[in-house]
Design a protein around this motif. Structure first.
Motif, PDB file in Angstrom:
ATOM      1  N   LEU A 143       0.851  -1.190   0.000  1.00  0.00           N
ATOM      2  CA  LEU A 143       0.000   0.000   0.000  1.00  0.00           C
ATOM      3  C   LEU A 143       0.882   1.234   0.000  1.00  0.00           C
ATOM      4  O   LEU A 143       1.795   1.337   0.815  1.00  0.00           O
ATOM      5  CB  LEU A 143      -0.869   0.033   1.254  1.00  0.00           C
ATOM      6  N   ARG A 144       0.589   2.159  -0.899  1.00  0.00           N
ATOM      7  CA  ARG A 144       1.301   3.436  -0.976  1.00  0.00           C
ATOM      8  C   ARG A 144       0.266   4.529  -1.182  1.00  0.00           C
ATOM      9  O   ARG A 144      -0.663   4.365  -1.968  1.00  0.00           O
ATOM     10  CB  ARG A 144       2.291   3.446  -2.140  1.00  0.00           C
ATOM     11  N   GLY A 145       0.443   5.641  -0.500  1.00  0.00           N
ATOM     12  CA  GLY A 145      -0.474   6.754  -0.688  1.00  0.00           C
ATOM     13  C   GLY A 145      -0.395   7.280  -2.105  1.00  0.00           C
ATOM     14  O   GLY A 145       0.682   7.607  -2.573  1.00  0.00           O
ATOM     15  N   PRO A 200       3.626  -2.996   3.472  1.00  0.00           N
ATOM     16  CA  PRO A 200       3.555  -4.293   2.798  1.00  0.00           C
ATOM     17  C   PRO A 200       2.537  -5.210   3.476  1.00  0.00           C
ATOM     18  O   PRO A 200       2.448  -5.257   4.703  1.00  0.00           O
ATOM     19  CB  PRO A 200       4.972  -4.849   2.937  1.00  0.00           C
ATOM     20  N   VAL A 201       1.767  -5.892   2.653  1.00  0.00           N
ATOM     21  CA  VAL A 201       0.763  -6.846   3.130  1.00  0.00           C
ATOM     22  C   VAL A 201       1.050  -8.174   2.441  1.00  0.00           C
ATOM     23  O   VAL A 201       1.061  -8.247   1.210  1.00  0.00           O
ATOM     24  CB  VAL A 201      -0.672  -6.370   2.779  1.00  0.00           C
ATOM     25  N   ALA A 202       1.321  -9.210   3.230  1.00  0.00           N
ATOM     26  CA  ALA A 202       1.613 -10.532   2.667  1.00  0.00           C
ATOM     27  C   ALA A 202       0.329 -11.163   2.145  1.00  0.00           C
ATOM     28  O   ALA A 202      -0.703 -11.169   2.822  1.00  0.00           O
ATOM     29  CB  ALA A 202       2.247 -11.426   3.722  1.00  0.00           C
ATOM     30  N   LEU A 203       0.392 -11.681   0.923  1.00  0.00           N
ATOM     31  CA  LEU A 203      -0.737 -12.390   0.325  1.00  0.00           C
ATOM     32  C   LEU A 203      -0.535 -13.881   0.555  1.00  0.00           C
ATOM     33  O   LEU A 203       0.508 -14.428   0.202  1.00  0.00           O
ATOM     34  CB  LEU A 203      -0.828 -12.083  -1.169  1.00  0.00           C
ATOM     35  N   GLY A 204      -1.524 -14.522   1.166  1.00  0.00           N
ATOM     36  CA  GLY A 204      -1.443 -15.953   1.439  1.00  0.00           C
ATOM     37  C   GLY A 204      -2.222 -16.751   0.414  1.00  0.00           C
ATOM     38  O   GLY A 204      -3.129 -16.249  -0.242  1.00  0.00           O
ATOM     39  N   GLN A 205      -1.875 -18.015   0.291  1.00  0.00           N
ATOM     40  CA  GLN A 205      -2.471 -18.884  -0.717  1.00  0.00           C
ATOM     41  C   GLN A 205      -3.060 -20.107  -0.039  1.00  0.00           C
ATOM     42  O   GLN A 205      -2.418 -20.736   0.796  1.00  0.00           O
ATOM     43  CB  GLN A 205      -1.395 -19.296  -1.716  1.00  0.00           C
ATOM     44  N   ASP A 206      -4.308 -20.451  -0.413  1.00  0.00           N
ATOM     45  CA  ASP A 206      -4.929 -21.680   0.088  1.00  0.00           C
ATOM     46  C   ASP A 206      -4.698 -22.792  -0.920  1.00  0.00           C
ATOM     47  O   ASP A 206      -3.731 -23.511  -0.848  1.00  0.00           O
ATOM     48  CB  ASP A 206      -6.418 -21.477   0.357  1.00  0.00           C
ATOM     49  N   THR A 207      -5.578 -22.911  -1.893  1.00  0.00           N
ATOM     50  CA  THR A 207      -5.405 -23.903  -2.958  1.00  0.00           C
ATOM     51  C   THR A 207      -5.556 -23.196  -4.294  1.00  0.00           C
ATOM     52  O   THR A 207      -6.293 -22.220  -4.417  1.00  0.00           O
ATOM     53  CB  THR A 207      -6.468 -25.022  -2.856  1.00  0.00           C
ATOM     54  N   GLY A 208      -4.858 -23.678  -5.292  1.00  0.00           N
ATOM     55  CA  GLY A 208      -4.902 -23.028  -6.597  1.00  0.00           C
ATOM     56  C   GLY A 208      -4.077 -21.747  -6.571  1.00  0.00           C
ATOM     57  O   GLY A 208      -3.134 -21.627  -5.805  1.00  0.00           O
ATOM     58  N   ASN A 209      -4.467 -20.786  -7.385  1.00  0.00           N
ATOM     59  CA  ASN A 209      -3.703 -19.557  -7.451  1.00  0.00           C
ATOM     60  C   ASN A 209      -4.443 -18.310  -6.968  1.00  0.00           C
ATOM     61  O   ASN A 209      -4.042 -17.211  -7.312  1.00  0.00           O
ATOM     62  CB  ASN A 209      -3.177 -19.327  -8.867  1.00  0.00           C
ATOM     63  N   PRO A 210      -5.514 -18.433  -6.178  1.00  0.00           N
ATOM     64  CA  PRO A 210      -6.009 -17.200  -5.561  1.00  0.00           C
ATOM     65  C   PRO A 210      -5.192 -16.901  -4.301  1.00  0.00           C
ATOM     66  O   PRO A 210      -4.984 -17.761  -3.457  1.00  0.00           O
ATOM     67  CB  PRO A 210      -7.464 -17.497  -5.210  1.00  0.00           C
ATOM     68  N   TYR A 211      -4.706 -15.684  -4.220  1.00  0.00           N
ATOM     69  CA  TYR A 211      -3.976 -15.213  -3.046  1.00  0.00           C
ATOM     70  C   TYR A 211      -4.862 -14.192  -2.355  1.00  0.00           C
ATOM     71  O   TYR A 211      -5.487 -13.368  -3.020  1.00  0.00           O
ATOM     72  CB  TYR A 211      -2.655 -14.555  -3.455  1.00  0.00           C
ATOM     73  N   THR A 212      -4.895 -14.242  -1.021  1.00  0.00           N
ATOM     74  CA  THR A 212      -5.740 -13.297  -0.295  1.00  0.00           C
ATOM     75  C   THR A 212      -4.978 -12.683   0.871  1.00  0.00           C
ATOM     76  O   THR A 212      -4.013 -13.259   1.383  1.00  0.00           O
ATOM     77  CB  THR A 212      -7.012 -13.976   0.257  1.00  0.00           C
ATOM     78  N   ALA A 213      -5.451 -11.513   1.268  1.00  0.00           N
ATOM     79  CA  ALA A 213      -4.918 -10.830   2.444  1.00  0.00           C
ATOM     80  C   ALA A 213      -6.021  -9.950   3.002  1.00  0.00           C
ATOM     81  O   ALA A 213      -6.867  -9.444   2.261  1.00  0.00           O
ATOM     82  CB  ALA A 213      -3.710  -9.976   2.085  1.00  0.00           C
ATOM     83  N   LEU A 262      -1.878  -1.898 -15.221  1.00  0.00           N
ATOM     84  CA  LEU A 262      -2.863  -1.069 -14.519  1.00  0.00           C
ATOM     85  C   LEU A 262      -2.263  -0.481 -13.250  1.00  0.00           C
ATOM     86  O   LEU A 262      -1.410  -1.103 -12.623  1.00  0.00           O
ATOM     87  CB  LEU A 262      -4.082  -1.898 -14.108  1.00  0.00           C
ATOM     88  N   THR A 263      -2.745   0.679 -12.862  1.00  0.00           N
ATOM     89  CA  THR A 263      -2.455   1.213 -11.542  1.00  0.00           C
ATOM     90  C   THR A 263      -3.651   0.841 -10.680  1.00  0.00           C
ATOM     91  O   THR A 263      -4.763   1.309 -10.927  1.00  0.00           O
ATOM     92  CB  THR A 263      -2.277   2.743 -11.579  1.00  0.00           C
ATOM     93  N   LEU A 264      -3.436  -0.036  -9.709  1.00  0.00           N
ATOM     94  CA  LEU A 264      -4.512  -0.517  -8.837  1.00  0.00           C
ATOM     95  C   LEU A 264      -4.663   0.466  -7.678  1.00  0.00           C
ATOM     96  O   LEU A 264      -3.733   0.666  -6.917  1.00  0.00           O
ATOM     97  CB  LEU A 264      -4.182  -1.916  -8.326  1.00  0.00           C
ATOM     98  N   VAL A 265      -5.845   1.092  -7.563  1.00  0.00           N
ATOM     99  CA  VAL A 265      -6.076   2.093  -6.531  1.00  0.00           C
ATOM    100  C   VAL A 265      -7.413   1.826  -5.838  1.00  0.00           C
ATOM    101  O   VAL A 265      -8.246   1.070  -6.332  1.00  0.00           O
ATOM    102  CB  VAL A 265      -6.102   3.543  -7.117  1.00  0.00           C
ATOM    103  N   PHE A 266      -7.585   2.445  -4.658  1.00  0.00           N
ATOM    104  CA  PHE A 266      -8.894   2.457  -4.000  1.00  0.00           C
ATOM    105  C   PHE A 266      -8.935   3.658  -3.078  1.00  0.00           C
ATOM    106  O   PHE A 266      -7.905   4.148  -2.630  1.00  0.00           O
ATOM    107  CB  PHE A 266      -9.171   1.150  -3.233  1.00  0.00           C
ATOM    108  N   GLU A 267     -10.144   4.141  -2.833  1.00  0.00           N
ATOM    109  CA  GLU A 267     -10.331   5.259  -1.908  1.00  0.00           C
ATOM    110  C   GLU A 267     -10.753   4.688  -0.563  1.00  0.00           C
ATOM    111  O   GLU A 267     -11.768   3.988  -0.470  1.00  0.00           O
ATOM    112  CB  GLU A 267     -11.387   6.221  -2.432  1.00  0.00           C
TER     113      GLU A 267
END
Length: 158
Positions: free
Chosen positions: A94-96, A105-118, A149-154
């Motif tokens: 995350l960067r302003g 930094p936020v670690a993305l974890g993996q369960d099964t397959g290739n979806p990563y979540t945090a 892409l630049t991934l952003v959110f408000e």
């Protein structure tokens, strides 16, 4: 003596001309990336436009963000990134975007397959309730290079 004065004047003129050219290049030349962000061709607002999808030589990527709940520390978010590969030490940083507030930094974890979540809580900005954050994907310390892409959110106002 005349030759020495003439040589100093010509040298001063050349130094001035080179300085002006360097200044013109700095002002009007190709923009460099002073904030450390990579240049992307389009913005994708993860909360409004998501999921954000792009293709690379390796295959299709997808990123989605949803608000999970409000806590006393702020709003919690869940990020999911689906990849065609299996990055080691996969991070979302995350960067302003609207104001510099550091890097988170936020670690993305993996369960099964290739979806990563945090799941994370974006830091609260006391100056601007409508803080825009950018999410940069990294494998360890190396940025994932082929994200067009630049991934952003408000962040939800506080």
């Amino acid at each position: 003596m005349k030759h020495l004065v003439r040589a100093v004047i010509i040298l001063g003129f050349l130094v001035g001309l080179i300085t002006l050219l360097m200044l013109a290049l700095a002002l009007f030349g190709p923009a460099d990336d002073r904030a450390g962000s990579k240049t992307a061709s389009a913005r994708c607002d993860l909360l409004k436009d998501g999921p954000c999808v792009w293709n690379t030589d390796a295959g299709r990527w997808s990123a989605n963000l949803e608000m999970v709940r409000d806590t006393s520390e702020g709003t919690a978010y869940r990020l999911q990134v689906i990849t065609p590969e299996t990055p080691q030490r996969f991070l979302a940083v995350l960067r302003g975007e609207s104001m510099y507030m550091g890097e988170y930094p936020v670690a993305l974890g993996q369960d099964t397959g290739n979806p990563y979540t945090a799941q994370f809580t974006a830091p609260i900005c006391s100056v601007d309730a409508s803080m825009t954050w950018r999410i940069d994907l990294q494998e360890g310390q190396a940025p994932i290079e082929d994200v067009p892409l630049t991934l952003v959110f408000e962040a939800a106002g506080g």
